[in-house]
Enzyme design. Sequence first.
Site, short mmCIF file in Angstrom:
data_model
loop_
_atom_site.label_atom_id
_atom_site.label_comp_id
_atom_site.label_asym_id
_atom_site.label_seq_id
_atom_site.Cartn_x
_atom_site.Cartn_y
_atom_site.Cartn_z
N HIS A 164 0.76 -1.27 -0.06
CA HIS A 164 0.00 -0.16 -0.04
C HIS A 164 1.01 1.34 -0.13
O HIS A 164 0.60 2.22 0.51
CB HIS A 164 -1.13 -0.13 1.24
CG HIS A 164 -0.47 -0.22 2.53
ND1 HIS A 164 -0.87 -0.97 3.65
CD2 HIS A 164 0.82 0.34 3.20
CE1 HIS A 164 -0.07 -0.89 4.40
NE2 HIS A 164 0.94 0.16 4.47
N HIS A 210 -1.80 4.30 10.05
CA HIS A 210 -0.47 4.80 10.19
C HIS A 210 -0.58 5.99 11.21
O HIS A 210 0.30 6.75 10.92
CB HIS A 210 0.14 4.77 8.93
CG HIS A 210 0.27 3.44 8.08
ND1 HIS A 210 -0.80 3.16 7.35
CD2 HIS A 210 1.52 2.75 7.81
CE1 HIS A 210 0.03 2.14 6.67
NE2 HIS A 210 1.07 1.76 6.83
N HIS A 251 10.01 -4.12 4.30
CA HIS A 251 10.62 -2.78 4.29
C HIS A 251 10.85 -2.33 5.65
O HIS A 251 10.22 -2.73 6.40
CB HIS A 251 9.53 -1.93 3.31
CG HIS A 251 7.98 -1.69 3.96
ND1 HIS A 251 7.27 -2.71 4.07
CD2 HIS A 251 7.49 -0.44 4.32
CE1 HIS A 251 6.14 -2.28 4.45
NE2 HIS A 251 6.14 -0.99 4.67
N GLU A 272 3.81 -5.79 8.52
CA GLU A 272 2.50 -5.51 7.90
C GLU A 272 2.10 -6.84 7.16
O GLU A 272 0.82 -7.12 6.87
CB GLU A 272 2.57 -4.43 6.75
CG GLU A 272 2.61 -3.13 7.67
CD GLU A 272 2.79 -1.90 6.64
OE1 GLU A 272 2.49 -0.85 6.98
OE2 GLU A 272 3.13 -2.05 5.34
C1 DHB Z 1 5.99 3.27 2.45
C2 DHB Z 1 5.55 1.89 2.67
C3 DHB Z 1 4.43 1.88 3.76
O1 DHB Z 1 3.84 0.71 3.83
C4 DHB Z 1 3.82 2.85 4.32
O2 DHB Z 1 3.03 2.82 5.11
C5 DHB Z 1 4.39 3.95 4.36
C6 DHB Z 1 5.58 4.33 3.12
C7 DHB Z 1 7.13 3.38 1.47
O3 DHB Z 1 7.57 2.52 0.98
O4 DHB Z 1 7.44 4.66 1.23
FE FE Z 2 2.65 0.87 5.46
#
Ligand code: DHB
Ligand code: FE
Length: 280
Positions: free
Chosen positions: A12, A59, A193, A240
């Site tokens: 997302h 978030h 990530h 996540e």
């Molecule tokens: C990014 C990824 C995420 O899941 C999020 O909530 C906010 C930013 C990103 O890769 O920039």
């Molecule tokens: Fe996220």
Amino acid sequence: MARIVGGIATSHVPAAAGAIAREQTDDPYWKPFFDAYPPARAWLAEVQPDLAIVLYNDHGLNFFLDTLPTFAVGAAPAYHNADEGWGIPVIPPFKGDPNVSWHLIERLIDEEFDLATCQEMVVDHGFTVPMQLLWPDHSHAGVSCVPVCVNALRHPLPSPRRCFKLGRALGRAVASYPDDRKVVVIGTGGLSHQLDGARAGFINPEFDRLCLDKIVDDPDDLLDLSIHDLVRLAGAQGVEFILWLAMRGALSGRVTRRHVAYHVPASNTAAGLLVLDHDP
Ligand code: DHB
Ligand code: FE
């Protein structure tokens, strides 16, 4: 009777909404990411769901660190987004279905999931970006939504197994809804990530590939992972993946993979997309 016709899991990344707003989806940076989605849209056109249960993590838009439920379910007639500070636009609201929401809430609480219930709820990029990717140009008009929000923000977080069980309970709740609905269950977030700290930029393709594989035919194999295993293997925000496991939990019948895509990087994220047929 309501039945689950399938499941989708997708990242997302908020920057994708910026790319859509600026019409940059064909730019060399974004094209490989957006090219993953037409097969998912074709599948949706085939199965024609009229309800989407969207398992996502907020978030900091609707909930913040002061008051953070582990599980929260929306029961609003409509869900708006708002400026989150990512530079992504405010878009038209998503339609709710309070009758279905309250049925799911009652069944889940019966099954000992002590939820927060939200008659008003703003939805952040964890919800809106997947909806935009799957139903571009607000083409989701015929699809009502039930947002199911899981805390992936402030520890302690619910375990992979707990999230899978939430999905199982959701699946039973859908099956006991008396009116006709074709339901798609969507889990958002991941894959690996990490946005901050010493390991900012961390991505683990080997673990992501394992997850993309196992979650289809052998999800049980992922349920002994702890949250801290997930942080280590997928990054602080890669946790996540618990939302993907919740989605998979809702599919208790025969599951067939219809589409998979994996692309590194989209913004800071290893972007994954998975489409699963479900025969209850
Ligand atoms: C990014 C990824 C995420 O899941 C999020 O909530 C906010 C930013 C990103 O890769 O920039
Ligand atoms: Fe996220």
